[in-house]
Enzyme design. Structure first.
Site, PDB file in Angstrom:
ATOM      1  N   LEU A   1       7.590  11.922   1.585  1.00 32.07           N
ATOM      2  CA  LEU A   1       6.704  11.625   2.712  1.00 32.07           C
ATOM      3  C   LEU A   1       7.074  10.436   3.546  1.00 32.07           C
ATOM      4  O   LEU A   1       7.218  10.573   4.660  1.00 32.07           O
ATOM      5  CB  LEU A   1       5.189  11.452   2.228  1.00 32.07           C
ATOM      6  CG  LEU A   1       4.296  12.834   1.669  1.00 32.07           C
ATOM      7  CD1 LEU A   1       3.106  12.477   1.199  1.00 32.07           C
ATOM      8  CD2 LEU A   1       4.419  13.731   2.715  1.00 32.07           C
ATOM      9  N   GLY A   2       7.762   9.642   2.784  1.00 32.60           N
ATOM     10  CA  GLY A   2       8.326   8.456   3.451  1.00 32.60           C
ATOM     11  C   GLY A   2       8.641   7.241   2.662  1.00 32.60           C
ATOM     12  O   GLY A   2       8.553   7.395   1.293  1.00 32.60           O
TER      13      GLY A   2
ATOM     14  N   GLY B   1       7.776   3.757   1.967  1.00 28.90           N
ATOM     15  CA  GLY B   1       7.074   2.380   2.225  1.00 28.90           C
ATOM     16  C   GLY B   1       7.749   1.280   1.521  1.00 28.90           C
ATOM     17  O   GLY B   1       8.776   1.421   1.037  1.00 28.90           O
ATOM     18  N   LYS B   2       6.897   0.159   1.408  1.00 26.44           N
ATOM     19  CA  LYS B   2       7.626  -1.083   0.835  1.00 26.44           C
ATOM     20  C   LYS B   2       7.544  -0.626  -0.667  1.00 26.44           C
ATOM     21  O   LYS B   2       6.857   0.043  -1.151  1.00 26.44           O
ATOM     22  CB  LYS B   2       6.713  -2.156   1.134  1.00 26.44           C
ATOM     23  CG  LYS B   2       5.516  -2.157   0.326  1.00 26.44           C
ATOM     24  CD  LYS B   2       4.587  -3.374   1.028  1.00 26.44           C
ATOM     25  CE  LYS B   2       3.088  -3.219   0.351  1.00 26.44           C
ATOM     26  NZ  LYS B   2       2.291  -3.915   1.129  1.00 26.44           N
ATOM     27  N   PHE B   3       8.575  -1.302  -1.404  1.00 23.44           N
ATOM     28  CA  PHE B   3       8.801  -1.121  -3.039  1.00 23.44           C
ATOM     29  C   PHE B   3       8.873   0.131  -3.312  1.00 23.44           C
ATOM     30  O   PHE B   3       8.535   0.416  -4.675  1.00 23.44           O
ATOM     31  CB  PHE B   3       7.557  -1.978  -3.408  1.00 23.44           C
ATOM     32  CG  PHE B   3       7.394  -3.475  -2.890  1.00 23.44           C
ATOM     33  CD1 PHE B   3       6.432  -3.917  -1.927  1.00 23.44           C
ATOM     34  CD2 PHE B   3       8.314  -4.531  -3.515  1.00 23.44           C
ATOM     35  CE1 PHE B   3       6.516  -4.891  -1.700  1.00 23.44           C
ATOM     36  CE2 PHE B   3       8.540  -5.698  -3.228  1.00 23.44           C
ATOM     37  CZ  PHE B   3       7.307  -5.992  -2.190  1.00 23.44           C
ATOM     38  N   GLY B   4       9.131   1.128  -2.735  1.00 29.57           N
ATOM     39  CA  GLY B   4       8.820   2.249  -3.212  1.00 29.57           C
ATOM     40  C   GLY B   4       8.864   3.668  -2.376  1.00 29.57           C
ATOM     41  O   GLY B   4       8.428   3.359  -1.260  1.00 29.57           O
TER      42      GLY B   4
ATOM     43  N   VAL C   1       7.218   7.534  -1.390  1.00 31.70           N
ATOM     44  CA  VAL C   1       5.953   8.183  -1.345  1.00 31.70           C
ATOM     45  C   VAL C   1       6.500   9.858  -1.507  1.00 31.70           C
ATOM     46  O   VAL C   1       7.161  10.211  -0.516  1.00 31.70           O
ATOM     47  CB  VAL C   1       4.897   8.065  -0.458  1.00 31.70           C
ATOM     48  CG1 VAL C   1       3.547   8.555  -0.806  1.00 31.70           C
ATOM     49  CG2 VAL C   1       4.778   6.545  -0.187  1.00 31.70           C
TER      50      VAL C   1
ATOM     51  N   ASP D   1      -4.196  -6.685   6.866  1.00 33.61           N
ATOM     52  CA  ASP D   1      -2.533  -6.330   7.215  1.00 33.61           C
ATOM     53  C   ASP D   1      -3.070  -4.822   7.989  1.00 33.61           C
ATOM     54  O   ASP D   1      -2.246  -3.997   7.753  1.00 33.61           O
ATOM     55  CB  ASP D   1      -2.018  -5.947   6.052  1.00 33.61           C
ATOM     56  CG  ASP D   1      -0.554  -5.796   6.398  1.00 33.61           C
ATOM     57  OD1 ASP D   1       0.238  -5.283   5.411  1.00 33.61           O
ATOM     58  OD2 ASP D   1      -0.083  -6.084   7.602  1.00 33.61           O
TER      59      ASP D   1
ATOM     60  N   LYS E   1      -2.433  -2.549  10.486  1.00 33.86           N
ATOM     61  CA  LYS E   1      -1.350  -2.234  11.608  1.00 33.86           C
ATOM     62  C   LYS E   1      -1.005  -0.716  11.693  1.00 33.86           C
ATOM     63  O   LYS E   1      -1.300  -0.261  10.802  1.00 33.86           O
ATOM     64  CB  LYS E   1      -0.036  -3.215  11.369  1.00 33.86           C
ATOM     65  CG  LYS E   1       0.646  -2.913   9.981  1.00 33.86           C
ATOM     66  CD  LYS E   1       1.731  -4.151  10.055  1.00 33.86           C
ATOM     67  CE  LYS E   1       2.582  -3.610   8.723  1.00 33.86           C
ATOM     68  NZ  LYS E   1       2.519  -4.556   7.698  1.00 33.86           N
TER      69      LYS E   1
ATOM     70  N   ASN F   1      -0.073   1.114   8.533  1.00 36.67           N
ATOM     71  CA  ASN F   1      -0.899   1.166   7.702  1.00 36.67           C
ATOM     72  C   ASN F   1      -2.200   2.292   8.047  1.00 36.67           C
ATOM     73  O   ASN F   1      -3.036   2.210   7.338  1.00 36.67           O
ATOM     74  CB  ASN F   1      -1.453  -0.041   7.233  1.00 36.67           C
ATOM     75  CG  ASN F   1      -0.588  -0.809   6.413  1.00 36.67           C
ATOM     76  OD1 ASN F   1       0.643  -0.428   6.057  1.00 36.67           O
ATOM     77  ND2 ASN F   1      -0.786  -2.036   6.298  1.00 36.67           N
TER      78      ASN F   1
ATOM     79  N   ASP G   1      -3.244   1.266   2.222  1.00 35.68           N
ATOM     80  CA  ASP G   1      -2.307   0.123   1.664  1.00 35.68           C
ATOM     81  C   ASP G   1      -3.029  -1.125   1.749  1.00 35.68           C
ATOM     82  O   ASP G   1      -2.870  -2.048   2.455  1.00 35.68           O
ATOM     83  CB  ASP G   1      -0.941   0.054   2.523  1.00 35.68           C
ATOM     84  CG  ASP G   1      -0.009  -0.926   1.791  1.00 35.68           C
ATOM     85  OD1 ASP G   1       1.242  -1.096   2.192  1.00 35.68           O
ATOM     86  OD2 ASP G   1      -0.168  -1.232   0.691  1.00 35.68           O
TER      87      ASP G   1
ATOM     88  N   THR H   1       2.963  -8.761   9.613  1.00 31.96           N
ATOM     89  CA  THR H   1       3.973  -9.193  10.697  1.00 31.96           C
ATOM     90  C   THR H   1       3.361  -9.905  11.614  1.00 31.96           C
ATOM     91  O   THR H   1       1.953 -10.033  11.512  1.00 31.96           O
ATOM     92  CB  THR H   1       4.293  -7.796  11.240  1.00 31.96           C
ATOM     93  OG1 THR H   1       3.076  -7.166  11.970  1.00 31.96           O
ATOM     94  CG2 THR H   1       5.128  -6.736  10.425  1.00 31.96           C
TER      95      THR H   1
HETATM   96  O1  LIG Z   1       4.436   7.872   2.838  1.00 29.68           O
HETATM   97  C1  LIG Z   1       4.440   7.528   3.787  1.00 29.68           C
HETATM   98  O2  LIG Z   1       5.160   6.815   4.259  1.00 29.68           O
HETATM   99  C2  LIG Z   1       3.537   8.055   4.857  1.00 29.68           C
HETATM  100  N1  LIG Z   1       2.375   9.065   4.243  1.00 29.68           N
HETATM  101  N2  LIG Z   1       2.360  10.305   4.784  1.00 29.68           N
HETATM  102  C3  LIG Z   1       1.308  10.944   4.312  1.00 29.68           C
HETATM  103  C4  LIG Z   1       0.746  10.249   3.358  1.00 29.68           C
HETATM  104  N3  LIG Z   1      -0.407  10.348   2.453  1.00 29.68           N
HETATM  105  C5  LIG Z   1      -0.705   9.259   1.833  1.00 29.68           C
HETATM  106  N4  LIG Z   1       0.042   8.139   1.507  1.00 29.68           N
HETATM  107  C6  LIG Z   1       1.159   7.955   2.274  1.00 29.68           C
HETATM  108  N5  LIG Z   1       1.848   6.946   2.101  1.00 29.68           N
HETATM  109  C7  LIG Z   1       1.261   5.714   1.156  1.00 29.68           C
HETATM  110  C8  LIG Z   1       0.303   4.980   1.861  1.00 29.68           C
HETATM  111  C9  LIG Z   1      -0.224   3.909   1.050  1.00 29.68           C
HETATM  112  C10 LIG Z   1      -1.283   3.619   0.342  1.00 29.68           C
HETATM  113  N6  LIG Z   1      -1.575   2.744  -0.518  1.00 29.68           N
HETATM  114  C11 LIG Z   1      -0.348   2.072  -0.518  1.00 29.68           C
HETATM  115  N7  LIG Z   1      -0.395   1.039  -1.660  1.00 29.68           N
HETATM  116  C12 LIG Z   1       0.784   0.218  -1.851  1.00 29.68           C
HETATM  117  O3  LIG Z   1       1.845   0.746  -1.464  1.00 29.68           O
HETATM  118  N8  LIG Z   1       0.674  -0.830  -2.773  1.00 29.68           N
HETATM  119  C13 LIG Z   1       1.561  -1.803  -3.156  1.00 29.68           C
HETATM  120  C14 LIG Z   1       2.992  -1.151  -3.434  1.00 29.68           C
HETATM  121  C15 LIG Z   1       3.792  -1.993  -3.821  1.00 29.68           C
HETATM  122  C16 LIG Z   1       3.466  -3.427  -4.084  1.00 29.68           C
HETATM  123  C17 LIG Z   1       2.228  -3.594  -3.869  1.00 29.68           C
HETATM  124 CL1  LIG Z   1       1.549  -5.202  -4.197  1.00 29.68          CL
HETATM  125  C18 LIG Z   1       1.230  -2.900  -3.306  1.00 29.68           C
HETATM  126  S1  LIG Z   1       0.987   2.805  -0.115  1.00 29.68           S
HETATM  127  C19 LIG Z   1       1.382   8.988   3.290  1.00 29.68           C
END
Ligand SMILES: O=C(O)Cn1ncc2ncnc(NCCc3cnc(NC(=O)Nc4cccc(Cl)c4)s3)c21
Length: 273
Positions: A20-21, A23-26, A28, A137, A139, A142, A155, A172
């Site tokens: 799906l994308g 994100g930071k540190f990994g 999805v 955070d 933005k 998120n 997030d 940011t």
């Molecule tokens: O995947 C996409 O880019 C967009 N996308 N599209 C659809 C979709 N449906 C659900 N979720 C998505 N993305 C994940 C959103 C998050 C929620 N909670 C998070 N928490 C987190 O990353 N915590 C975290 C990680 C690493 C270190 C630390 Cl300290 C904290 S990420 C979706």
């Protein structure tokens, strides 16, 4: 220890779908729980990354915070599990993806959509503040959309669970309130400032204090150097709400309750959120 009824999940319980994308540190992934066929988003986080950046406590705090939050505009964290090198977050799937994508695609949003998103954010943040959670955070990256286009705050990796004044810097620069930029102690009102930034960005397509360099953005935030372009054409009520949120003195910013009662919101937001 595991709560008695808590299901111990593992990777074998899920069929992994498209990414799906990242994100930071990994990354999805879309995923489906094999027995129930329930669709989720699975966030994969590498343990060595978490250890390297020493953010174990942040992730732990997010899990504690997220499992206690239940709100239609907050993305659910159903649970988590880990294997030798990865941690997996089992998240609600937001079919509409990132709100950011919609904003970039359209350039700017209609007053109806902008007001609906701001109302949803104000309601979700009021709920968080009742639970003594400051997200810090908020933005566009998120903010996600479900299949009905309903906004979901995601997030909580940077959120804090306490009434105490927080000093850590995060997020940011564009979205930081003056007291955070000055690295002064801050409180709930930072989220109100951010709603003003987001409202401006939803309506004009760019955040209000955008500048060439970080130091220029810094200066514009500290001066609250705010101006409204002549296009796109934005209503006076919308500008009134933005001006009541982008106030340097955090105690003078419009409260979340007052945001939901503002004429522009009443007139333009979809009541169903
Ligand atoms: O995947 C996409 O880019 C967009 N996308 N599209 C659809 C979709 N449906 C659900 N979720 C998505 N993305 C994940 C959103 C998050 C929620 N909670 C998070 N928490 C987190 O990353 N915590 C975290 C990680 C690493 C270190 C630390 Cl300290 C904290 S990420 C979706």
């Amino acid at each position: 220890i595991q709560e008695p009824n808590k299901k111990q999940w593992s990777l074998q319980d899920f069929e992994i779908g498209k990414p799906l994308g990242k994100g930071k540190f990994g990354r999805v992934y879309l995923a489906r729980e094999a027995k129930s066929k329930y669709i989720v988003a699975l966030k994969v986080i590498f343990k060595e990354q978490i250890e390297k950046y020493k953010i174990q406590h942040q992730l732990k705090r997010e899990m504690e915070i997220q499992t206690s939050l239940r709100h239609p505009n907050i993305l659910r964290l159903y649970g988590w599990f880990h294997d030798s090198e990865r941690i997996f977050l089992i998240l609600e799937y937001a079919h509409g993806g990132e709100l950011y994508g919609e904003l970039r695609k359209r350039g700017f949003l209609s007053e109806n959509k902008a007001a609906t998103y701001i109302m949803s954010l104000a309601q979700a943040l009021a709920y968080c503040h009742e639970k003594h959670v400051i997200h810090r955070d908020i933005k566009p990256e998120n903010l996600l959309l479900d299949h009905e286009g309903r906004l979901k705050i995601a997030d909580f990796g940077w959120s804090v669970q306490s009434r105490s004044k927080r000093l850590t810097m995060c997020g940011t620069l564009d979205y930081l309130a003056p007291e955070m930029v000055e690295n002064k102690a801050h409180d709930y009102a930072v989220d109100n400032w951010t709603l003003g930034i987001l409202c401006y960005e939803f309506l004009y397509g760019v955040p209000p204090f955008e500048a060439e360099s970080q130091s220029d953005t810094f200066r514009r935030i500290m001066k609250v150097d705010l101006s409204f372009p002549s296009t796109p054409c934005v209503s006076t009520e919308a500008k009134d709400l933005i001006l009541r949120l982008l106030v340097k003195d955090s105690s003078k910013r419009l409260s979340l309750q007052k945001i939901t009662e503002h004429p522009w919101i009443i007139k333009n937001a979809d009541p169903t959120g």
